[in-house]
Design an enzyme around this catalytic site. Sequence first.
Site, PDB file in Angstrom:
ATOM      1  N   LYS A 260       0.858  -1.188   0.000  1.00  0.00           N
ATOM      2  CA  LYS A 260       0.000   0.000   0.000  1.00  0.00           C
ATOM      3  C   LYS A 260       0.894   1.238   0.000  1.00  0.00           C
ATOM      4  O   LYS A 260       1.763   1.372   0.866  1.00  0.00           O
ATOM      5  CB  LYS A 260      -0.928  -0.013   1.230  1.00  0.00           C
ATOM      6  CG  LYS A 260      -1.740   1.286   1.406  1.00  0.00           C
ATOM      7  CD  LYS A 260      -2.734   1.210   2.569  1.00  0.00           C
ATOM      8  CE  LYS A 260      -3.351   2.581   2.866  1.00  0.00           C
ATOM      9  NZ  LYS A 260      -4.314   2.557   3.996  1.00  0.00           N
ATOM     10  N   ASP A 265      -2.544  10.075   4.070  1.00  0.00           N
ATOM     11  CA  ASP A 265      -3.960   9.707   4.150  1.00  0.00           C
ATOM     12  C   ASP A 265      -4.688  10.711   5.037  1.00  0.00           C
ATOM     13  O   ASP A 265      -4.657  10.605   6.265  1.00  0.00           O
ATOM     14  CB  ASP A 265      -4.090   8.283   4.717  1.00  0.00           C
ATOM     15  CG  ASP A 265      -5.547   7.852   4.871  1.00  0.00           C
ATOM     16  OD1 ASP A 265      -6.442   8.545   4.333  1.00  0.00           O
ATOM     17  OD2 ASP A 265      -5.782   6.799   5.517  1.00  0.00           O
ATOM     18  N   LYS A 272     -10.107  12.693   8.530  1.00  0.00           N
ATOM     19  CA  LYS A 272      -9.751  12.158   9.845  1.00  0.00           C
ATOM     20  C   LYS A 272      -9.948  13.254  10.895  1.00  0.00           C
ATOM     21  O   LYS A 272      -9.416  14.355  10.753  1.00  0.00           O
ATOM     22  CB  LYS A 272      -8.305  11.653   9.843  1.00  0.00           C
ATOM     23  CG  LYS A 272      -8.139  10.371   9.027  1.00  0.00           C
ATOM     24  CD  LYS A 272      -6.752   9.804   9.108  1.00  0.00           C
ATOM     25  CE  LYS A 272      -6.638   8.531   8.278  1.00  0.00           C
ATOM     26  NZ  LYS A 272      -7.406   7.390   8.815  1.00  0.00           N
ATOM     27  N   ASP A 284       1.470   5.861   5.928  1.00  0.00           N
ATOM     28  CA  ASP A 284       0.496   5.035   5.213  1.00  0.00           C
ATOM     29  C   ASP A 284       1.057   4.440   3.911  1.00  0.00           C
ATOM     30  O   ASP A 284       0.338   3.802   3.150  1.00  0.00           O
ATOM     31  CB  ASP A 284      -0.779   5.844   4.948  1.00  0.00           C
ATOM     32  CG  ASP A 284      -2.027   4.993   5.012  1.00  0.00           C
ATOM     33  OD1 ASP A 284      -1.942   3.863   5.532  1.00  0.00           O
ATOM     34  OD2 ASP A 284      -3.081   5.445   4.522  1.00  0.00           O
ATOM     35  N   ASP A 343     -12.300   7.263   3.686  1.00  0.00           N
ATOM     36  CA  ASP A 343     -11.110   6.962   4.488  1.00  0.00           C
ATOM     37  C   ASP A 343     -10.715   5.482   4.384  1.00  0.00           C
ATOM     38  O   ASP A 343      -9.653   5.092   4.853  1.00  0.00           O
ATOM     39  CB  ASP A 343     -11.354   7.358   5.953  1.00  0.00           C
ATOM     40  CG  ASP A 343     -10.058   7.492   6.739  1.00  0.00           C
ATOM     41  OD1 ASP A 343      -8.970   7.473   6.107  1.00  0.00           O
ATOM     42  OD2 ASP A 343     -10.135   7.629   7.976  1.00  0.00           O
ATOM     43  N   ARG A 347      -7.770  -0.019   0.525  1.00  0.00           N
ATOM     44  CA  ARG A 347      -8.320  -1.204  -0.145  1.00  0.00           C
ATOM     45  C   ARG A 347      -8.714  -0.897  -1.590  1.00  0.00           C
ATOM     46  O   ARG A 347      -8.697  -1.784  -2.443  1.00  0.00           O
ATOM     47  CB  ARG A 347      -9.494  -1.761   0.671  1.00  0.00           C
ATOM     48  CG  ARG A 347     -10.645  -0.817   0.835  1.00  0.00           C
ATOM     49  CD  ARG A 347     -11.601  -1.221   1.939  1.00  0.00           C
ATOM     50  NE  ARG A 347     -11.077  -0.923   3.279  1.00  0.00           N
ATOM     51  CZ  ARG A 347     -11.708  -1.222   4.414  1.00  0.00           C
ATOM     52  NH1 ARG A 347     -12.882  -1.832   4.383  1.00  0.00           N
ATOM     53  NH2 ARG A 347     -11.169  -0.914   5.575  1.00  0.00           N
TER      54      ARG A 347
END
Length: 491
Positions: A260, A265, A272, A284, A343, A347
């Site tokens: 990843k 992020d 967030k 991240d 968020d 994936r």
Amino acid sequence: MKIQLSNTPLLEWAGDSLAIGLFEDAVELTGELAKLDEQFGGVLKELIAEEEFTAKAYSTIFTRVSAGSPIRKIILVGLGKPDALKLETLRRAAAAVARVAKKQKSKNLGLSLPLWDNKPAETAQAIAEGIQLALYQDIRFKSEPEDKGAKIETVDLLGLAGQEAAITRANQIVSGVNLARELVAAPANEVTPITLAETAQAIATEHGIEIQILEREDCEKLGMGAFLGVAQASDLPPKFIHLTYKPAGTPRRKLAIIGKGLTFDSGGLNIKGAGSGIETMKIDMGGAGATLGAAKAIAQIKPDVEVHFISAATENMISGRAMHPGDILKASNGKTIEVNNTDAEGRLTLADALVYADKLGVDAVIDLATLTGACVVALGEDIAGLFTPDDAVASQLEQAAESAGEKLWRMPMEDKYFEGLKSGIADMKNTGPRYGGSITAALFLKQFIKDTPWAHLDVAGPVWTDKENGYNSAGATGYGVRTLVNWVMSD
Ligand code: BES
Ligand code: MN
Ligand code: ZN
């Protein structure tokens, strides 16, 4: 710092600090050690009694010996119980000694530790890893180095003469771990999708392996709507990185490693909030860091295995072009995703990377991702979650991690939980209920792999440590590189 190998007896070694490992059940001084103690008038016996030293694993004590002696200090390091000795014990004991020697401003260190399982090569490699990983310091962002003290110049591994190949192997692995540490520790204004691609290019050039960087248009052509959905709010271009190491002859097997690569992020429009650790989200790209670190190590080790190193690198940002919560994206395998939470972006990027890797015809695919806070809640900060439907891949990875000294724990892939990702309008949502969040994330990823054996490592916890822990200093740990290298090298 240079690691040297010698069979010099303890009594003949000369230098600043001599370090000796002791087992918990055998703190009495025998053999060479008893003679050494005698030579210095019983100073070790006295020290052990005074400090009530019981040789607990990684505990250290040290003493100055009389002026004018061929050695200045003696360090004792505990190894725990003899039958519990692991490679990781030696790695951490060596690290503890290196930290003491450095603090004591020793320029040269002699180290005598027992063999693990009668295997000198594995022993030498683990010790060399522990020392070098512990002494690594990240001073890139300091205008002046904080400690200007003496540096350790030489370390003699006593009783390990002839293990040059093991030291070379340790150096190759440490270069990969430290690359991963540097990539993860660097802030998001330094490590961007562009600089990640440049780092991959530098590995390819330096070590002579293949590289392909797919630009946004290339990804569009491949239909990578999930990855590009995440990337669309960033002012920086996404980079889909694909490094390939090919052995000279026919490969024994073919593998793909995906990391990843979110260089930041923010959460996107589901931004967030307070207390969510947004200021730490430079980490991240920890999966991509481990992937590139493994590429650097593998390209030097040159095993007879073909390995693909992949990362769909971007940032998760907010802007007028950002994904709206509720948007529907189409991944490169044609599956549609309702983005009920922007968020849960990792994936989405991994979905297209998995589809891409699945088409390479490899024997197994593994992805590493700082995917969920839920995994950290489940397993704590030191342990990665291992998710795979494949028992063989699971045990390969468990063994690889065990000898690497990296902790992971297999988690269940409870198919029923996929119901939590059911969407009324698309093939699936990207986010399920709060509970079991690391499992639904893994079940989401599984949708993008057809038949290739696959495993997912959720490394959100272990890529970073807030305080010194064994050979890791506070900061990025380079987690994953050593497990990946062991896995690639395994049968
Ligand atoms: N990058 C985070 C996960 C993360 C959390 C990494 C803590 C490192 C430390 C990931 O993209 C994320 O935001 N996950 C969400 C998922 C949720 C929206 C379903 C999470 O864990 O809260
Ligand atoms: Mn996120
Ligand atoms: Zn993320």
